[in-house]
Enzyme design. Structure first.
Site, PDB file in Angstrom:
ATOM      1  N   ASN A  96       7.626   5.714  -5.839  1.00 25.77           N
ATOM      2  CA  ASN A  96       8.381   6.254  -4.703  1.00 25.77           C
ATOM      3  C   ASN A  96       9.230   7.387  -5.281  1.00 25.77           C
ATOM      4  O   ASN A  96      10.386   7.219  -5.629  1.00 25.77           O
ATOM      5  CB  ASN A  96       9.250   5.174  -4.059  1.00 25.77           C
ATOM      6  CG  ASN A  96       8.398   4.111  -3.397  1.00 25.77           C
ATOM      7  OD1 ASN A  96       7.429   4.416  -2.719  1.00 25.77           O
ATOM      8  ND2 ASN A  96       8.752   2.848  -3.604  1.00 25.77           N
ATOM      9  N   GLU A 148       3.687   3.562   2.750  1.00 27.64           N
ATOM     10  CA  GLU A 148       5.047   3.055   2.906  1.00 27.64           C
ATOM     11  C   GLU A 148       6.070   4.182   3.063  1.00 27.64           C
ATOM     12  O   GLU A 148       7.151   4.150   2.477  1.00 27.64           O
ATOM     13  CB  GLU A 148       5.419   2.150   1.727  1.00 27.64           C
ATOM     14  CG  GLU A 148       4.527   0.930   1.605  1.00 27.64           C
ATOM     15  CD  GLU A 148       4.943  -0.008   0.491  1.00 27.64           C
ATOM     16  OE1 GLU A 148       4.833  -1.226   0.680  1.00 27.64           O
ATOM     17  OE2 GLU A 148       5.373   0.490  -0.570  1.00 27.64           O
ATOM     18  N   LYS A 205      -4.724  -1.727  -7.175  1.00 25.03           N
ATOM     19  CA  LYS A 205      -4.077  -3.002  -7.498  1.00 25.03           C
ATOM     20  C   LYS A 205      -5.131  -4.095  -7.664  1.00 25.03           C
ATOM     21  O   LYS A 205      -6.217  -4.021  -7.097  1.00 25.03           O
ATOM     22  CB  LYS A 205      -3.088  -3.399  -6.393  1.00 25.03           C
ATOM     23  CG  LYS A 205      -1.842  -2.534  -6.360  1.00 25.03           C
ATOM     24  CD  LYS A 205      -0.792  -3.078  -5.392  1.00 25.03           C
ATOM     25  CE  LYS A 205       0.472  -2.226  -5.412  1.00 25.03           C
ATOM     26  NZ  LYS A 205       1.556  -2.778  -4.572  1.00 25.03           N
ATOM     27  N   ASP A 213      -0.973  -7.245  -2.240  1.00 24.70           N
ATOM     28  CA  ASP A 213       0.170  -6.687  -2.969  1.00 24.70           C
ATOM     29  C   ASP A 213       0.692  -7.650  -4.024  1.00 24.70           C
ATOM     30  O   ASP A 213       1.724  -8.296  -3.815  1.00 24.70           O
ATOM     31  CB  ASP A 213       1.289  -6.334  -1.981  1.00 24.70           C
ATOM     32  CG  ASP A 213       2.426  -5.551  -2.617  1.00 24.70           C
ATOM     33  OD1 ASP A 213       2.274  -5.107  -3.763  1.00 24.70           O
ATOM     34  OD2 ASP A 213       3.463  -5.377  -1.954  1.00 24.70           O
ATOM     35  N   GLU A 222      -4.406  -1.659 -11.729  1.00 25.97           N
ATOM     36  CA  GLU A 222      -2.950  -1.722 -11.682  1.00 25.97           C
ATOM     37  C   GLU A 222      -2.522  -3.178 -11.569  1.00 25.97           C
ATOM     38  O   GLU A 222      -2.764  -3.833 -10.557  1.00 25.97           O
ATOM     39  CB  GLU A 222      -2.396  -0.929 -10.497  1.00 25.97           C
ATOM     40  CG  GLU A 222      -0.872  -0.954 -10.420  1.00 25.97           C
ATOM     41  CD  GLU A 222      -0.304  -0.132  -9.263  1.00 25.97           C
ATOM     42  OE1 GLU A 222       0.884  -0.312  -8.951  1.00 25.97           O
ATOM     43  OE2 GLU A 222      -1.049   0.683  -8.676  1.00 25.97           O
ATOM     44  N   GLU A 224       7.666  -9.380  -9.003  1.00 25.58           N
ATOM     45  CA  GLU A 224       8.176  -9.163  -7.647  1.00 25.58           C
ATOM     46  C   GLU A 224       7.912 -10.361  -6.741  1.00 25.58           C
ATOM     47  O   GLU A 224       8.754 -10.733  -5.926  1.00 25.58           O
ATOM     48  CB  GLU A 224       7.524  -7.910  -7.069  1.00 25.58           C
ATOM     49  CG  GLU A 224       7.896  -7.607  -5.639  1.00 25.58           C
ATOM     50  CD  GLU A 224       7.192  -6.383  -5.098  1.00 25.58           C
ATOM     51  OE1 GLU A 224       7.363  -6.090  -3.902  1.00 25.58           O
ATOM     52  OE2 GLU A 224       6.465  -5.709  -5.870  1.00 25.58           O
TER      53      GLU A 224
END
Length: 726
Positions: free
Chosen positions: A231, A312, A381, A386, A408, A414
Site C-alpha cells: 500500500n 483494496e 498468494k 488471503d 507470496e 496476520e
C-alpha cells in the site's frame, strides 16, 4: 614493533570475546540463528580446532571482507580462540574458502564447477599428503558467501567435518522479503515493534541492525528486499528518499541483497506533476523511464518494482480503463534496459464483481498469459483468499504456463494469532509447495511452478511478507524467528522438509541436546494444525474480527463490501454451514485442473480439512468418523485447545535446556495462546449454535462466557492495523 602489536591485537580480541559473550549470554534472541555459541562438547571442540588451524581466504571485494568478518566472528566464538588467516599450506589442516578460478592448482581437480549454478557452492573434505582441508568454493563470490554460512551452520549443529561432499545451488532466482513498512515507521500487520528502517536518520546514520539484517538474510539465501508497504507511498521515489534507499542498498550489497521498491501507480500525478497516470499516455511512459533511470544512477543494482494496483483502494491501470497487463508492461519496459524486473501482485478483488472472491484473480490474469514482458513476474498468494490458517493452493498455479508466477507467503501472522501464538509456518509453506496442481498431469507440484521446472521458466521467485520489527529479538515471539529462517530455506530449495528445517533452527538457536531438540521439533511441527483446529477447522475461513483481524468475529455482517464480512465465507444458516464452490455453487473449482476439481467436488474424496471451503453441508452431515458435522466442529475446536495445553507441558519440561529469559518469555506467550484458543472455540461454537440449535458435543468443554460477551469485545488499538491514509 610487530610483536607488541600482535600482543595488543590478541588482548583486544580477548576483550571483544568477553564483551560479546556477556552480551549474547543474555539470551534476548537478537542473534537469531547466528548465535555461534562455543562448542560445548570438549572432544568435538578439540577436533574442530585441529581441523581448522587456519583459513585461506582471498582478499579484495566487499563480499570477501564480509566473509572474513563472519568467519572471524563465527569461528572465534564457536572455537573460543583467535582466528588465524593465512595462505594455503601454512598449516597442516586448513579451511580453504576460495572461488574455483582462484583455487590452488592442487585442489582444482576435486570440484566440477559445471555442476554449480549461479550463487551455488560446494563444501568438500580433502585429504592430501597427510594434510586435511575443508574446501568451500563456488563460481562467484555470492556462492562463496552462502557456502561460508553453510559451513558455520555445520559447526553450530556439531556436524562432523570428515567426509563432507556438499553441492548446493538455489532453485529459485529471486528470494525476497516484502516489508509492509510505512515511512512513518508503522508496520501494517507488524507485531514485533516498529519498522527497522529509520528514514529520519538515513542516509547519514547506519544502524548496526541493518548490517545484522543483511547477515541474517544472506545466511539463509535471501537475496532481495522490498523495503516499503505494498500500500505504497509515492514519496519513496523522490530524490530525498532515494538517497536514503541508496544508503541501505550500499549496506546490503556485500551480502548479495538487492533492494526493490513498491511503486505507487499514481506517482506520476502525486510526485510528478502530471494530470494522469494512464499507462498508455506518452507523458506517463516517459515519466517512468526518467524515474527508473534516476533510480539506477543512485542504485546500479536496483532490483525493480513491486506493485499492488487496483486492489483494496490502491490506484492502478483500471482507473483509466486499462488492464493489469498494460500497467505491468509499462513498468517492465522502463526497467528492461537496466535488467530490472516488475513484480505485479495478483491479490485483486472488486466490490463491483458479484462472483466468488476466490475466482477473481484467476479471471483477471489468466486470460493474458503469455502477453507479459519477459521481465514481469505475477506474485500470487499461496491461496485464493488471503493468508488463512489453511487454504487450498491458488488455482493460478499451473494455469499460466507462459508467465512466471512468484509465490507470496505471509511470514507475519496476520491471521494466525499475531506474534503471541507459536505457529510454525514452514509446515504451511511445505503443504502448499507440495500440493499437486495436475496442470501437466500427476506430479505437477506447486514447487515445480515456483522453481520454473514445470514450464521451463527463465525467471523465478518467492516472496515472504516479513515479520521483522524493532523488538530485541526481531520477531516478537522467539519462535517467530523459525518462520523467517524457514522461509529463506524453502525459497532456496522449495523441496526441503519442514522437519529438517526445524531441526536446523533449533540446533543453531538453542542447543544440540537431543532431549530438547526432538520434543520441541515435534511441538513445532504440530503447532500449525493446532491453530487451524482452534480457529478455522474443517475448511472454515476468514472468520476474523473487523480490520485488525485479532480474534474471532464470525458474526460480522455490517461492513460496506460483502467480501469483507465473515458471514460471506462461512454462510451459516439453519440448514448448515460452508461455501459451495462446486458446480452447484460459485463453481470456483472449475478453475483447477479436472483431477483436482473432481477430487474436491466429491464428498467421498474431498479431504475433510477442506470440506467447508468447497461445500455447504447440513449440520447433521456425517463425517468419516461417524460423527455429525456439528459434533466434528466442536471436537476440532477442543482438540486445538488441548494441543496448546500439550505445547505448554512440553515447554515446561524444556526449562533445563533453555536460558531463563527465553523460557519465561515463551511460557507467558503460550499462556496467552491457550487463553485465546479457548476464546476462539467458545465464541465460534456459541455463534454457530444459534443456527444449529444443537447441544455441544460431550468432548467439548463448556464455554467460559456468553456469546454477548464475546461480541462486545473491542480492540481499537490492536497492533498492525492499516493506516487510514493507505
Amino acid at each position: 614493533m610487530i610483536q607488541p602489536l600482535k600482543i595488543k591485537t590478541n588482548c583486544l580480541f580477548i576483550v571483544f570475546l568477553l564483551i560479546s559473550n556477556a552480551l549474547f549470554s543474555m539470551g534476548n534472541g537478537y542473534d537469531l540463528w547466528l548465535d555461534y555459541r562455543k562448542i560445548s562438547d570438549d572432544a568435538l571442540l578439540r577436533a574442530y580446532r585441529d581441523q581448522v588451524q587456519a583459513i585461506h581466504l582471498g582478499e579484495g571485494s566487499e563480499t570477501l571482507r564480509a566473509i572474513q568478518k563472519e568467519l572471524n566472528m563465527g569461528l572465534g566464538r564457536l572455537l573460543d580462540r583467535e582466528v588465524v588467516f593465512g595462505h594455503y599450506g601454512d598449516k597442516e589442516n586448513m579451511l580453504v574458502v576460495s572461488m574455483l578460478a582462484h583455487l590452488p592448482n592442487e585442489l582444482k581437480g576435486y570440484i566440477d564447477g559445471s555442476k554449480l549454478n549461479k550463487e551455488g557452492y560446494a563444501i568438500k573434505s580433502i585429504r592430501q599428503e597427510g594434510r586435511s582441508y575443508v574446501l568451500v568454493t563456488s563460481n562467484d563470490e555470492l556462492g562463496l558467501l552462502y557456502g561460508t554460512f553453510h559451513f558455520l551452520r555445520l559447526l553450530q549443529m556439531h556436524s562432523p567435518l570428515d567426509g563432507l561432499d556438499i553441492e548446493e545451488s538455489p532453485k529459485v532466482d529471486i528470494r525476497m522479503l516484502n516489508h509492509w513498512d510505512n515511512l512513518d515507521r508503522t508496520v501494517e500487520r507488524g507485531y514485533s515493534g516498529f519498522s527497522i528502517w529509520n528514514w529520519h536518520t538515513l542516509p547519514d546514520y547506519i544502524d548496526q541492525r541493518y548490517i545484522d539484517y543483511a547477515r541474517a538474510n544472506a545466511s539463509i539465501g535471501i537475496n532481495g528486499t522490498a523495503l516499503t508497504n505494498v500500500n505504497a507511498n509515492g514519496l519513496i521515489l523522490t530524490p530525498q528518499y532515494l538517497e536514503k534507499v541508496k544508503a541501505l542498498a550500499d549496506v546490503f550489497r556485500p551480502y548479495g541483497i538487492k533492494v526493490y521498491l513498491t511503486a505507487r501507480f499514481s506517482a506520476p500525478i502525486e510526485i510528478g506533476g502530471l494530470e494522469t497516470a494512464d499507462p498508455l499516455d506518452p507523458k506517463v511512459i516517459q515519466w517512468w523511464k526518467d524515474k527508473v533511470a534516476e533510480i539506477y544512477k543512485h542504485i546500479p543494482d536496483f532490483g525493480g518494482f513491486l506493485v499492488k494496483a487496483n486492489s483494496e483502494g490502491q490506484p492502478g491501470p483500471q482507473n483509466y480503463g486499462r488492464t493489469h497487463l498494460d500497467g505491468a508492461n509499462l513498468l517492465a519496459d522502463a526497467l528492461a534496459p537496466f535488467q530490472g524486473v516488475v513484480i505485479w501482485r495478483a491479490f485483486v478483488y472488486s466490490e463491483h464483481d458479484p462472483t466468488d472472491r476466490a475466482k477473481q484473480a484467476y479471471s483477471e490474469f489468466v486470460p493474458d498469459d503469455g502477453k507479459y514482458r519477459d521481465n514481469v513476474l505475477i506474485q500470487v498468494k499461496n491461496g485464493a483468499i488471503d493468508f488463512q490458517p489453511r487454504e487450498p493452493f491458488h488455482p493460478m498455479f499451473g494455469a499460466m504456463p507462459q508467465t512466471p508466477l512468484m509465490m507470496e507467503f505471509q511470514i507475519t501472522k496476520e491471521y494466525l494469532g499475531f506474534a503471541t501464538h507459536l505457529v510454525y509456518l514452514p509446515k504451511l509453506f511445505e503443504e502448499v509447495l507440495q500440493s499437486d496442481s495436475y496442470s501437466k498431469g500427476k506430479g505437477s507440484y506447486v514447487a515445480k511452478v515456483i522453481d520454473g521446472s514445470l514450464d521451463h521458466k527463465k525467471l523465478t521467485g518467492m516472496a515472504g511478507v516479513a515479520n521483522i520489527g524493532t523488538d530485541a529479538n526481531w520477531t516478537g515471539h522467539p519462535f517467530g524467528q523459525a518462520d523467517w529462517y524457514g522461509f529463506g530455506r524453502l525459497a532456496w530449495d522449495p523441496y526441503l522438509d519442514s522437519g529438517t528445517i526445524a531441526n536446523e533452527w533449533l540446533r543453531c538457536t538453542f542447543t544440540n541436546d537431543i532431549n530438547f531438540v526432538e520434543p520441541v521439533r515435534k511441538m513445532m511441527l504440530e503447532s500449525r494444525e493446532a491453530v487451524v483446529n482452534y480457529m478455522t477447522p474443517l475448511g472454515l475461513h476468514h472468520m476474523f474480527d473487523t480490520g485488525h483481524h485479532y480474534g474471532p468475529g464470525p458474526w460480522v455482517d455490517n461492513l460496506s463490501r460483502p467480501e469483507w464480512n465473515p458471514v460471506y465465507y462461512h454462510k451459516a444458516d439453519a440448514q448448515g454451514i460452508g461455501f459451495d464452490r462446486t458446480s452447484t455453487g460459485s463453481n470456483a473449482l472449475a478453475q483447477y485442473a479436472p483431477e483436482v476439481e473432481k477430487r474436491f467436488s466429491n464428498l467421498d474424496t474431498c479431504p475433510e480439512e477442506y470440506l467447508l471451503w468447497f461445500h455447504h453441508l447440513p449440520w447433521d452431515h456425517q463425517l468419516r468418523n461417524g460423527r455429525t458435522l456439528w459434533d466434528g466442529l466442536g471436537m476440532k475446536y477442543q482438540q486445538g485447545v488441548d494441543q496448546v495445553r500439550t505445547m505448554i507441558q512440553t515447554w515446561e519440561e524444556m526449562e533445563p535446556y533453555v536460558d531463563e529469559f527465553r523460557h519465561h518469555q515463551v511460557s507467558q506467550l503460550l499462556d496467552i495462546q491457550l487463553k485465546e484458543a479457548k476464546w476462539w472455540r467458545d465464541a465460534c461454537m456459541l455463534y454457530f449454535q444459534t443456527y444449529s440449535k444443537m447441544d455441544f458435543p460431550k468432548e467439548m468443554e463448556k464455554p467460559e462466557n456468553t456469546l454477548e460477551y464475546y461480541k462486545s469485545l473491542q480492540f481499537p488499538f490492536a497492533p498492525g492495523i492499516r493506516p487510514t491514509w493507505n
